[in-house]
Design an enzyme around this catalytic site. Sequence first.
Site, mmCIF file in Angstrom:
data_model
loop_
_atom_site.group_PDB
_atom_site.id
_atom_site.type_symbol
_atom_site.label_atom_id
_atom_site.label_comp_id
_atom_site.label_asym_id
_atom_site.label_seq_id
_atom_site.Cartn_x
_atom_site.Cartn_y
_atom_site.Cartn_z
ATOM 1 N N ARG A 1 -12.005 6.306 -2.838
ATOM 2 C CA ARG A 1 -12.549 7.583 -2.371
ATOM 3 C C ARG A 1 -14.069 7.562 -2.238
ATOM 4 N NH1 ARG A 1 -11.165 11.791 -6.464
ATOM 5 N NH2 ARG A 1 -9.079 10.997 -6.032
ATOM 6 N N ASP B 1 -1.257 -0.608 6.068
ATOM 7 C CA ASP B 1 -1.464 0.087 7.341
ATOM 8 C C ASP B 1 -2.933 0.188 7.697
ATOM 9 O OD1 ASP B 1 -2.038 3.530 6.822
ATOM 10 O OD2 ASP B 1 -1.982 2.035 5.238
ATOM 11 N N ASP C 1 -0.065 5.073 0.896
ATOM 12 C CA ASP C 1 -0.276 6.048 1.966
ATOM 13 C C ASP C 1 -0.208 5.363 3.329
ATOM 14 O OD1 ASP C 1 -0.848 8.015 -0.020
ATOM 15 O OD2 ASP C 1 -2.879 7.219 -0.168
ATOM 16 N N ASP D 1 0.878 -1.162 0.000
ATOM 17 C CA ASP D 1 0.000 0.000 0.000
ATOM 18 C C ASP D 1 0.925 1.225 0.000
ATOM 19 O OD1 ASP D 1 -2.371 1.549 0.223
ATOM 20 O OD2 ASP D 1 -2.027 1.732 2.378
#
Length: 245
Positions: free
Chosen positions: A62, A195, A15, A13
């Site tokens: 999003r 994360d 971010d 991943d």
Amino acid sequence: MGFPASITVALFDLDGVLTDTAQVHRRAWKETFDAFLARRIGDSYEPFSDDDYLEYVDGRPRADGVREFLRSRDITLPEGDPDDLPGDSTVHGVGNQKNQLLLAVIERDGIRVYPEAAGYVSRLREAGLGIGVVTSSANAEAVLTAAKLAHLVDVRIDGVEIAERGLRGKPAPDSFVAGATAFDVKPEQAVVFEDAVAGVEAGRAGAFGYVVGVDRVRDGRHAEALRAAGADVVVTDLTELEDRR
């Protein structure tokens, strides 16, 4: 490198794992949702919180993040269109408002890479592993370029491709499976670095060979949530894996 020798591909991943943009995303979401709720409800609205970010938004595409958070507040909006103006009262309008804020911060402040990330990825490449980035962000190409990480990445599955191919977003495993397929390997031959709880759930649902939870929050609760979601190991720094040989 701290995971089974059968692993030949590493899927990261972006971010919160390689770049410290998760905090920028969090701030942009908070500003967007708080402004929306204030317009919709008035001064009595309950502000968007860090817990809201982790539970409803983190790691998701999003538009999914908009839907999931607003659903938690019993709010339903029309879908609208991907090119809706930022701030329109549609799912895409709210999402585009967040993205506008995010890009403004990135342009102003740049991108911070976690200190150990580039070196760790480079060592995996030197060890012969294929390197992929699998992220819900539609801005991954710009972020990787700004962070000077693009040259380390062999395959990128990002929010743009997820939408174009109609893949389900995390916690569904589709995007990670697409990353493994791009390397022509089975999921059990790939390690996932995530994360977000939704991302760890995606790695586990896809039966990947190893799932690493990366706890940048470091409040205790998030590490527990990553383990509960199915992480084989949870670290706060990628180089901790090098001590687990």
